[in-house]
Enzyme design. Structure first.
Site, mmCIF file in Angstrom:
data_model
loop_
_atom_site.group_PDB
_atom_site.id
_atom_site.type_symbol
_atom_site.label_atom_id
_atom_site.label_comp_id
_atom_site.label_asym_id
_atom_site.label_seq_id
_atom_site.Cartn_x
_atom_site.Cartn_y
_atom_site.Cartn_z
ATOM 1 N N GLU A 51 0.866 -1.190 0.000
ATOM 2 C CA GLU A 51 0.000 0.000 0.000
ATOM 3 C C GLU A 51 0.897 1.234 0.000
ATOM 4 O O GLU A 51 1.686 1.434 0.933
ATOM 5 C CB GLU A 51 -0.919 0.025 1.233
ATOM 6 C CG GLU A 51 -1.884 1.208 1.198
ATOM 7 C CD GLU A 51 -2.650 1.479 2.494
ATOM 8 O OE1 GLU A 51 -3.484 2.407 2.488
ATOM 9 O OE2 GLU A 51 -2.412 0.784 3.507
ATOM 10 N N ASP A 125 -2.548 12.464 -2.595
ATOM 11 C CA ASP A 125 -2.744 13.889 -2.896
ATOM 12 C C ASP A 125 -2.904 14.005 -4.415
ATOM 13 O O ASP A 125 -2.061 13.481 -5.147
ATOM 14 C CB ASP A 125 -1.514 14.699 -2.457
ATOM 15 C CG ASP A 125 -1.247 14.517 -0.971
ATOM 16 O OD1 ASP A 125 -2.210 14.627 -0.207
ATOM 17 O OD2 ASP A 125 -0.092 14.243 -0.594
ATOM 18 N N LYS A 129 -1.323 20.623 -9.726
ATOM 19 C CA LYS A 129 -0.386 21.466 -10.495
ATOM 20 C C LYS A 129 0.824 20.704 -11.014
ATOM 21 O O LYS A 129 1.606 21.251 -11.775
ATOM 22 C CB LYS A 129 0.094 22.620 -9.614
ATOM 23 C CG LYS A 129 -1.008 23.636 -9.349
ATOM 24 C CD LYS A 129 -0.461 24.868 -8.680
ATOM 25 C CE LYS A 129 -1.614 25.803 -8.342
ATOM 26 N NZ LYS A 129 -1.369 26.558 -7.130
ATOM 27 N N ASP A 160 -10.836 10.301 -3.670
ATOM 28 C CA ASP A 160 -11.962 11.227 -3.527
ATOM 29 C C ASP A 160 -11.877 12.313 -4.592
ATOM 30 O O ASP A 160 -12.750 13.177 -4.659
ATOM 31 C CB ASP A 160 -11.881 11.919 -2.163
ATOM 32 C CG ASP A 160 -10.554 12.654 -2.041
ATOM 33 O OD1 ASP A 160 -9.513 11.968 -1.954
ATOM 34 O OD2 ASP A 160 -10.552 13.898 -2.098
HETATM 35 C C1 LIG Z 1 -3.542 12.185 1.678
HETATM 36 S S1 LIG Z 1 -2.508 11.098 2.561
HETATM 37 C C2 LIG Z 1 -3.431 9.576 2.524
HETATM 38 C C3 LIG Z 1 -3.023 8.638 3.644
HETATM 39 C C4 LIG Z 1 -3.826 7.320 3.721
HETATM 40 N N1 LIG Z 1 -3.683 6.535 2.514
HETATM 41 C C5 LIG Z 1 -5.278 7.597 4.010
HETATM 42 O O1 LIG Z 1 -6.104 7.436 3.085
HETATM 43 O O2 LIG Z 1 -5.609 7.952 5.141
HETATM 44 C C6 LIG Z 1 -1.222 10.793 1.374
HETATM 45 C C7 LIG Z 1 -0.017 10.073 1.964
HETATM 46 O O3 LIG Z 1 0.922 9.798 0.937
HETATM 47 C C8 LIG Z 1 2.223 9.990 1.437
HETATM 48 N N2 LIG Z 1 3.114 10.279 0.288
HETATM 49 C C9 LIG Z 1 2.874 11.140 -0.726
HETATM 50 N N3 LIG Z 1 3.886 11.134 -1.594
HETATM 51 C C10 LIG Z 1 4.807 10.234 -1.116
HETATM 52 C C11 LIG Z 1 6.085 9.781 -1.566
HETATM 53 N N4 LIG Z 1 6.626 10.225 -2.712
HETATM 54 N N5 LIG Z 1 6.728 8.867 -0.827
HETATM 55 C C12 LIG Z 1 6.190 8.393 0.336
HETATM 56 N N6 LIG Z 1 4.979 8.784 0.814
HETATM 57 C C13 LIG Z 1 4.300 9.693 0.086
HETATM 58 C C14 LIG Z 1 2.095 11.150 2.405
HETATM 59 O O4 LIG Z 1 3.129 11.166 3.366
HETATM 60 C C15 LIG Z 1 0.720 10.892 3.022
HETATM 61 O O5 LIG Z 1 0.777 10.157 4.243
#
Ligand SMILES: C[S@@+](CC[C@H](N)C(=O)[O-])C[C@H]1O[C@@H](n2cnc3c(N)ncnc32)[C@H](O)[C@@H]1O
Length: 220
Positions: A51, A125, A129, A160
């Site tokens: 995941e 995320d 952009k 979402d």
């Molecule tokens: C919006 S959060 C979603 C967390 C979880 N999947 C949830 O639905 O509750 C996005 C997660 O992706 C991680 N993330 C984004 N880009 C990443 C990267 N290049 N390497 C490691 N983690 C990353 C962030 O640290 C963050 O915890």
């Protein structure tokens, strides 16, 4: 830095189910479990699901409970979030779970080609952009291909974001990603209990705002 974060980082160092980039790619030290997750960590050759951007590891933990004959690894760069998943797995004595605190760009440092059979990306995320930063962009899929089987690796996306959902639908035919399942509104369509019964931390927030949750499963 907040006190509770520092306490979590310190506890992370003691967890046997967490591996952190500060001990490996940051120091240029080869990762000892690469190609050996099954034999040296899980002590079986069950398939491994990863995941990505797992946050607190909600899907990792829930899938591992449902599928004891598969192994699950949650990946994120944020240690304070991973702490929750590690703790849950340890308290539940779950032997089919591990966590990696790394940058997803470096996934090839931690797994051999074909070592991962399936990937989940949960509520990434959307990065409106910057296409190259999207965890479901062709750039990132290129990293995933380093660790999936050469043919038939599967990626699941739960999101979402309408923008991200449409982006993947448009990109898939161009990149020859084969759509296996495309559910625009998982709660309205309710076809797959795995999608409605497991909710991540972010998903609960977006649901409380009334957002539509979509799911895509595809061969990349
Ligand atoms: C919006 S959060 C979603 C967390 C979880 N999947 C949830 O639905 O509750 C996005 C997660 O992706 C991680 N993330 C984004 N880009 C990443 C990267 N290049 N390497 C490691 N983690 C990353 C962030 O640290 C963050 O915890």
């Amino acid at each position: 830095m907040a006190k509770h974060k520092l306490a979590r980082f310190a506890e992370n160092e003691t967890f046997g189910n967490l591996f952190q980039h500060t001990n490996y790619d940051r120091l240029n030290v080869p990762f000892p479990l690469k190609g050996k997750w099954g034999s040296e960590y899980f002590h079986n050759d069950n398939p491994i699901t990863v995941e990505l951007g797992c946050g607190k590891g909600d899907y990792t933990i829930a899938l591992a409970k449902r599928y004891p004959n598969r192994n699950f690894i949650g990946v994120d760069r944020k240690g304070a979030r991973l702490w929750r998943g590690c703790k849950d797995a340890l308290e539940g004595e779950m032997s089919n779970v591990a966590f990696l605190r790394i940058n997803i760009d470096n996934i090839g440092y931690y797994f051999a080609q074909g070592e991962v059979s399936e990937i989940w990306v949960t509520f990434p995320d959307p990065q409106p952009k910057s296409e190259r930063r999207r965890l479901v962009s062709p750039r990132f899929v290129g990293f995933y291909r380093q660790v999936l089987p050469e043919r038939g690796g599967v990626l699941n996306l739960k999101t979402d974001s309408r923008m991200l959902y449409e982006y993947v639908r448009e990109t898939a035919p161009v990149e020859h990603w084969e759509m296996l399942e495309d559910v625009e509104d998982v709660y309205a369509q309710g076809t797959n209990p795995l999608l409605t019964e497991v909710q991540t931390f972010y998903e609960k927030m977006w649901l409380s705002e009334g957002r539509t949750i979509s799911y895509i499963r595809m061969k990349i």
